[in-house]
Enzyme design. Structure first.
Site, short mmCIF file in Angstrom:
data_model
loop_
_atom_site.label_atom_id
_atom_site.label_comp_id
_atom_site.label_asym_id
_atom_site.label_seq_id
_atom_site.Cartn_x
_atom_site.Cartn_y
_atom_site.Cartn_z
N ASP A 77 0.88 -1.16 0.03
CA ASP A 77 -0.20 0.11 0.08
C ASP A 77 0.82 1.19 0.01
OD1 ASP A 77 -2.25 -1.58 0.25
OD2 ASP A 77 -2.42 -1.65 2.26
N LYS A 128 1.79 1.80 -4.97
CA LYS A 128 2.46 1.21 -6.29
C LYS A 128 1.63 1.26 -7.60
CE LYS A 128 2.50 -2.66 -4.22
NZ LYS A 128 2.17 -2.23 -2.78
N GLY A 162 -4.42 -4.81 -3.60
CA GLY A 162 -5.47 -3.56 -3.88
C GLY A 162 -4.72 -2.42 -4.55
N HIS A 163 -4.87 -2.12 -5.64
CA HIS A 163 -4.38 -1.07 -6.11
C HIS A 163 -5.36 0.10 -6.65
CE1 HIS A 163 -0.65 -3.93 -7.28
NE2 HIS A 163 -0.92 -3.84 -5.81
N GLN A 217 2.47 -5.97 -3.03
CA GLN A 217 2.85 -6.28 -1.71
C GLN A 217 4.07 -5.46 -1.45
OE1 GLN A 217 1.71 -9.50 -2.89
NE2 GLN A 217 -0.33 -8.54 -2.45
P1 GDP Z 1 -0.57 -0.06 -3.51
O1 GDP Z 1 -1.22 -1.16 -2.88
O2 GDP Z 1 0.78 0.28 -3.38
O3 GDP Z 1 -0.99 0.10 -5.06
O4 GDP Z 1 -1.54 1.19 -2.94
P2 GDP Z 1 -3.05 1.30 -2.44
O5 GDP Z 1 -3.60 1.82 -3.93
O6 GDP Z 1 -3.56 -0.01 -1.90
O7 GDP Z 1 -2.88 2.49 -1.38
C1 GDP Z 1 -2.48 3.82 -1.54
C2 GDP Z 1 -3.57 4.77 -1.77
O8 GDP Z 1 -3.14 6.06 -1.64
C3 GDP Z 1 -4.63 4.89 -2.47
O9 GDP Z 1 -5.75 5.30 -2.07
C4 GDP Z 1 -3.81 5.86 -3.57
O10 GDP Z 1 -4.99 6.52 -4.34
C5 GDP Z 1 -3.47 6.93 -2.38
N1 GDP Z 1 -2.21 7.48 -3.08
C6 GDP Z 1 -1.37 7.49 -3.82
N2 GDP Z 1 -0.44 8.09 -3.85
C7 GDP Z 1 -0.56 9.41 -3.02
C8 GDP Z 1 -0.42 10.49 -2.72
O11 GDP Z 1 1.03 10.87 -3.19
N3 GDP Z 1 -0.98 11.32 -2.06
C9 GDP Z 1 -2.09 10.92 -1.54
N4 GDP Z 1 -2.96 11.67 -0.64
N5 GDP Z 1 -2.68 9.56 -1.68
C10 GDP Z 1 -2.08 8.76 -2.77
P1 IMO Z 2 -0.80 -4.42 -1.99
O1 IMO Z 2 -0.57 -5.03 -3.66
C1 IMO Z 2 -0.81 -4.59 2.30
C2 IMO Z 2 -0.90 -8.74 4.03
C3 IMO Z 2 -1.95 -9.06 4.56
C4 IMO Z 2 -1.60 -9.97 5.81
C5 IMO Z 2 -0.24 -10.43 5.00
C6 IMO Z 2 -0.78 -11.89 4.58
O2 IMO Z 2 -1.96 -3.70 -2.07
O3 IMO Z 2 0.20 -3.54 -1.55
P2 IMO Z 2 -2.37 -12.74 2.61
O4 IMO Z 2 -3.71 -12.66 2.28
O5 IMO Z 2 -1.29 -12.36 1.48
O6 IMO Z 2 -1.89 -14.08 2.86
O7 IMO Z 2 -2.07 -11.93 3.77
O8 IMO Z 2 -0.07 -9.69 3.86
N1 IMO Z 2 -1.14 -8.20 2.67
C7 IMO Z 2 -1.02 -6.90 2.36
N2 IMO Z 2 -0.92 -5.67 3.09
N3 IMO Z 2 -0.97 -4.38 0.93
C8 IMO Z 2 -1.10 -5.63 0.18
O9 IMO Z 2 -1.00 -5.77 -1.21
C9 IMO Z 2 -1.16 -6.78 0.75
N4 IMO Z 2 -1.23 -8.26 0.46
C10 IMO Z 2 -1.12 -8.83 1.32
O10 IMO Z 2 -2.83 -7.73 5.21
O11 IMO Z 2 -0.81 -9.02 6.60
MG MG Z 3 -2.91 -1.89 -1.94
#
Ligand code: GDP
Ligand code: IMO
Ligand code: MG
Length: 430
Positions: A13, A16, A40-41, A220
């Site tokens: 999170d 990416k 979750g992206h 991740q």
């Molecule tokens: P990922 O799993 O690494 O792709 O990240 P996620 O999408 O799960 O979580 C990142 C969250 O931060 C998402 O809701 C993005 O829309 C948001 N986000 C990404 N870059 C920025 C930033 O520079 N500023 C803010 N405020 N939100 C961001």
């Molecule tokens: P993205 O790509 C954040 C965490 C889960 C748990 C551990 C194992 O969005 O960054 P799993 O279901 O993979 O067996 O869970 O890994 N986890 C993540 N945490 N972002 C993710 O993906 C994750 N994918 C798995 O919360 O702690």
């Molecule tokens: Mg994510």
């Protein structure tokens, strides 16, 4: 023949999805190399929010997108995401490796059951069946995407798995209510996915030899890597840059850049050590401001200061050539910012990250205190994007410099908002 990898340097999170979407504009192909629907992206383009669990984030540019052999595919969810992209006016040019493994209803059931049995030792998984799917893969009993296309093979495999897992469910977990036979349902998913299934490594190597630009998207983050992360509080795949090669059948010579994504602070979902974790008002404030709730499970993310000991280790094991630092806007408006630069455990200073999760749980953070920067508001940030890196507040640039020095890698990108336009680019990946 340039290949570039984007990976998370924390606990997932990091942003990416946004970074990959941004970089994908210049790529020809975007390949997701690990994980499954645990990821979750979130990508925001022109004010519209797109959430993907499996589909590579480059799909929004209409690029060729691929899912590598190292991924685990929930076929129903993938079909839903294909439909979601089509609804947004994009016809996904998707290729799923024949050899990627399939997540079945058994995997989800056993994921949940094992968490319950573990009790206080649970991992806090996403419940998407990831661990059991990878376990079946290495036990050599898994169903692969290619098997979905062959009714006879699928029937034979599911017959064995139904028999085995019914016994595990009832005898190990005392679960009597088990999934219905899913052979017909999965054969239908296979029929619908068939146009997308192929030998990814051949197409990818051909593309690379023709000089096409390939962006490898990691899911991740480094601390969730099954071998190198905070085991056992990890996911079940390799999340680090080297896995892009192993999971896609591409040689390391093709990887020219590794972009490590670092969130300006830290978040973690699920259990496990978190040395720089903070609780209380400030954590709640950052969680709300940064919308730190899991994209996959909706769980509130745990919050902490930036841990440069862990990030430096992550940058090293990934062979990071450049950094993308995200969410500097979320961290703005604080008078003081803490950064963890060392640990302290039982009276001893610890300068390097450690392999033992239980040891890490006992470590206390040693912080350096930095002056924060004011929140310039949306218009202020927009002006900074327009005027470039030098327009950022002095304290913000100092913060970035510190991260860069610790990681021994230059800053390639600065993200100051969730939208594609909220980005300051210092160096292109391609
Ligand atoms: P990922 O799993 O690494 O792709 O990240 P996620 O999408 O799960 O979580 C990142 C969250 O931060 C998402 O809701 C993005 O829309 C948001 N986000 C990404 N870059 C920025 C930033 O520079 N500023 C803010 N405020 N939100 C961001
Ligand atoms: P993205 O790509 C954040 C965490 C889960 C748990 C551990 C194992 O969005 O960054 P799993 O279901 O993979 O067996 O869970 O890994 N986890 C993540 N945490 N972002 C993710 O993906 C994750 N994918 C798995 O919360 O702690
Ligand atoms: Mg994510």
């Amino acid at each position: 023949m340039p290949g570039a990898v984007v990976v998370g340097l924390q606990y997932g999170d990091e942003g990416k999805g946004k970074v990959v979407d941004y970089c994908a504009q210049k790529a020809d192909i975007v390949v997701r190399f690990n994980g499954g629907a645990n990821a979750g992206h979130t990508v925001i383009v022109k004010g519209e929010t797109h959430k993907f669990h499996l589909m590579p984030s480059g799909v929004l540019w209409g690029k060729r997108v691929m899912l590598g052999a190292g991924t685990v595919i929930d076929p129903k969810l993938l079909l839903d995401e294909i439909a979601q992209a089509q609804k947004a006016g994009i016809k996904p040019k998707l290729l799923v490796d024949y050899r990627a493994h399939v997540v079945t209803p058994w995997h989800k059931l056993l994921d949940g059951a094992s968490e319950v049995l573990k009790g206080r030792q649970k991992i806090g998984t996403t419940g998407r069946g990831i661990g059991p799917a990878y376990a079946d893969k290495v036990s050599r009993i898994g169903i692969r995407v290619g098997d979905l296309l062959d009714a006879g093979k699928l029937r034979e495999k599911t017959r064995f798995l139904n028999e085995l897992n019914s016994k595990i469910a009832s005898r190990v977990y005392s679960i009597e209510e088990v999934p219905q036979d899913f052979t017909a349902e999965y054969a239908e998913y296979g029929r619908q996915l068939a146009p997308y299934v192929g030998m990814l490594s051949i197409e990818l190597n051909m593309a690379l030899s023709e000089g096409r630009k390939v962006l490898f998207e990691g899911a991740q983050g480094a601390q969730l890597d099954v071998d190198l992360g905070t085991y056992p509080y990890v996911t079940s795949s390799n999340t680090t840059a080297g896995a892009a090669c192993a999971y896609c059948g591409v040689g390391p010579k093709h990887i020219k850049e590794v972009l490590g994504v670092v969130k300006a602070y830290t978040s973690r979902v699920g259990e496990g050590p978190f040395v720089s974790e903070i609780n209380g008002h400030l954590a709640d404030k950052l969680r709300e401001k940064g919308k730190e709730y899991g994209t996959t499970t909706g769980r509130p993310r745990r919050i902490g200061w930036l841990n440069l000991v862990a990030v430096r280790y992550a940058a090293m094991i990934n062979g990071t050539t450049g950094l993308a630092v995200t969410k500097l806007d979320t961290l703005s408006g604080l008078e003081k910012i803490n950064v963890c630069k060392e640990y302290e455990c039982e009276g001893k200073m610890v300068g390097q990250h450690k392999a033992d999760a239980e040891f890490l749980k006992r470590c206390k953070p040693v912080y350096i205190e930095l002056k924060g920067w004011e929140d310039p508001g949306p218009a202020g940030w927009r002006a900074m994007v327009k005027n470039g890196y030098n327009a950022l507040p002095k304290e913000c640039k100092n913060y970035l410099k510190l991260i860069s020095e610790f990681c021994n890698a230059p800053i390639y990108m600065v993200s100051i908002g969730p939208g594609r336009e909220d980005t300051i680019l210092l160096k292109n990946l391609f």
